[in-house]
Design an enzyme around this catalytic site. Structure first.
Site, PDB file in Angstrom:
ATOM      1  N   ASP A 186       0.813  -1.215   0.000  1.00 25.92           N
ATOM      2  CA  ASP A 186       0.000   0.000   0.000  1.00 25.92           C
ATOM      3  C   ASP A 186       0.848   1.266   0.000  1.00 25.92           C
ATOM      4  O   ASP A 186       2.059   1.228   0.204  1.00 25.92           O
ATOM      5  CB  ASP A 186      -0.974   0.000   1.197  1.00 25.92           C
ATOM      6  CG  ASP A 186      -0.314  -0.463   2.493  1.00 25.92           C
ATOM      7  OD1 ASP A 186       0.921  -0.327   2.620  1.00 25.92           O
ATOM      8  OD2 ASP A 186      -1.026  -0.959   3.370  1.00 25.92           O
ATOM      9  N   ASP A 205      -7.073  -3.061  14.404  1.00 27.80           N
ATOM     10  CA  ASP A 205      -8.458  -3.330  14.015  1.00 27.80           C
ATOM     11  C   ASP A 205      -8.560  -4.542  13.081  1.00 27.80           C
ATOM     12  O   ASP A 205      -9.626  -4.824  12.552  1.00 27.80           O
ATOM     13  CB  ASP A 205      -9.098  -2.090  13.371  1.00 27.80           C
ATOM     14  CG  ASP A 205      -8.427  -1.690  12.055  1.00 27.80           C
ATOM     15  OD1 ASP A 205      -7.462  -2.379  11.637  1.00 27.80           O
ATOM     16  OD2 ASP A 205      -8.866  -0.696  11.444  1.00 27.80           O
ATOM     17  N   HIS A 222      -6.781  -5.000  10.251  1.00 22.17           N
ATOM     18  CA  HIS A 222      -6.539  -4.779   8.822  1.00 22.17           C
ATOM     19  C   HIS A 222      -5.281  -5.494   8.339  1.00 22.17           C
ATOM     20  O   HIS A 222      -4.338  -5.710   9.097  1.00 22.17           O
ATOM     21  CB  HIS A 222      -6.513  -3.280   8.460  1.00 22.17           C
ATOM     22  CG  HIS A 222      -5.360  -2.502   8.991  1.00 22.17           C
ATOM     23  ND1 HIS A 222      -5.504  -1.230   9.498  1.00 22.17           N
ATOM     24  CD2 HIS A 222      -4.040  -2.782   9.074  1.00 22.17           C
ATOM     25  CE1 HIS A 222      -4.321  -0.779   9.861  1.00 22.17           C
ATOM     26  NE2 HIS A 222      -3.418  -1.694   9.616  1.00 22.17           N
ATOM     27  N   GLU A 249      -9.453  -2.367   5.711  1.00 19.05           N
ATOM     28  CA  GLU A 249     -10.030  -2.159   7.035  1.00 19.05           C
ATOM     29  C   GLU A 249     -11.235  -3.083   7.249  1.00 19.05           C
ATOM     30  O   GLU A 249     -11.727  -3.698   6.288  1.00 19.05           O
ATOM     31  CB  GLU A 249     -10.463  -0.689   7.162  1.00 19.05           C
ATOM     32  CG  GLU A 249      -9.318   0.319   6.999  1.00 19.05           C
ATOM     33  CD  GLU A 249      -8.490   0.487   8.265  1.00 19.05           C
ATOM     34  OE1 GLU A 249      -8.359  -0.495   9.036  1.00 19.05           O
ATOM     35  OE2 GLU A 249      -7.967   1.592   8.485  1.00 19.05           O
TER      36      GLU A 249
HETATM   37  P1  PGA Z   1       2.516  -1.744  12.762  1.00 19.94           P
HETATM   38  O1  PGA Z   1       1.306  -1.732  11.744  1.00 19.94           O
HETATM   39  O2  PGA Z   1       3.480  -2.742  12.241  1.00 19.94           O
HETATM   40  O3  PGA Z   1       3.060  -0.353  12.717  1.00 19.94           O
HETATM   41  O4  PGA Z   1       1.936  -2.134  14.091  1.00 19.94           O
HETATM   42  C1  PGA Z   1       0.788  -2.953  11.323  1.00 19.94           C
HETATM   43  C2  PGA Z   1      -0.216  -2.713  10.240  1.00 19.94           C
HETATM   44  O5  PGA Z   1      -0.903  -1.684  10.289  1.00 19.94           O
HETATM   45  O6  PGA Z   1      -0.332  -3.557   9.352  1.00 19.94           O
END
Ligand code: PGA
Length: 254
Positions: A67, A136, A138, A143
């Site tokens: 992304d 959450d 994702h 999401e």
């Molecule tokens: P993080 O994010 O590694 O910064 O915890 C994980 C994600 O959002 O996929």
């Protein structure tokens, strides 16, 4: 879905880097899917170390990132383009042109999504996709509620995700872009292998729901339960809420 629990984040990162390096040794022209965020930083550090020790060669590897934010110049230090340069690309021998991220700066975002999806397909799909998991649930920036049948698309970030990522934007939630381009769940599920990493106590609850809960669109990462070759690497704290050890789960060697 297989599970390995490692002693701590560093051990998890070493294991993840070994798995990726092994995959490249087995298929030097591997198509490797990459992730950003805090979690994979240690994995990239280990991969750079393995490269410097002459134990992995990226010269024929192609990469596709999950992304990118919409509206950030790729040269913006907060972009995922910049993140990847900083943590991996500039340190290893990936060929110029072999690394791909969605262009969140594109004028026609829908056309950019189609172009990106077609580029993944033109390379024969992703062999091994690295994933993090948001609090959450994702994966990529898909999401809760994200459709499973969609490929690369423009997504709107949930407040919780923008809050979590504000640390990269001077702590200012409003500075975090509201939209991103993300590989879709379909793109991710088409990868031949998935490798999801999670570390830290703040991930324990969502990890439990994703691994032990029902497969549900409300927890996008739960769809990994349906993938034929998905491996989840956790550190002890991210695994602390699991209530049962699934068949095939293994305590990592650390
Ligand atoms: P993080 O994010 O590694 O910064 O915890 C994980 C994600 O959002 O996929």
């Amino acid at each position: 879905m297989r599970l390995e629990i490692l002693e701590d984040e560093e051990a998890m990162s070493r294991r993840a880097a070994e798995i990726i390096a092994d995959a490249i040794r087995g298929k030097p022209d591997l198509v490797l899917g990459l992730a950003t965020g805090g979690t994979p930083v240690g994995t990239y550090r280990e991969l750079v170390r393995l490269y410097r020790e002459g134990r992995v060669d990226f010269s024929r590897v192609t990469t596709f990132n999950l992304d990118e934010y919409v509206g950030l110049d790729p040269r913006d230090p907060r972009s995922y383009h910049a993140y990847m340069e900083e943590h991996l690309f500039r340190h290893v021998n990936l060929r110029p042109g072999a690394t791909h991220l969605p262009d969140g700066w594109a004028e026609d975002l829908e056309a950019e999504c189609r172009r990106y999806e077609a580029a993944v397909e033109a390379h024969g799909g992703i062999d091994l996709q690295l994933l993090g998991i948001g609090r959450d649930g994702h994966i990529g920036f898909n999401e809760p509620g994200a459709p499973w049948e969609r490929g690369t698309r423009v997504v709107r970030l949930k407040p919780e995700t923008r809050q979590d990522n504000a640390r990269y934007f001077g702590g200012v939630v409003d500075a975090v872009p509201q939209r991103a381009i993300s590989m879709g769940i379909r793109t991710i599920m088409h990868a031949r292998r998935l490798l999801l990493l999670a570390a830290g106590p703040h991930k324990a609850e969502i990890v439990q729901r994703a691994i032990e809960g029902p497969v549900s669109r409300h927890v996008p990462a739960s769809i990994l339960q349906l993938h034929p070759d998905a491996l989840v690497l956790l550190d002890e704290s991210a695994a602390s809420r699991l209530t049962r050890v699934r068949p095939g789960a293994e305590r990592g060697r650390g």
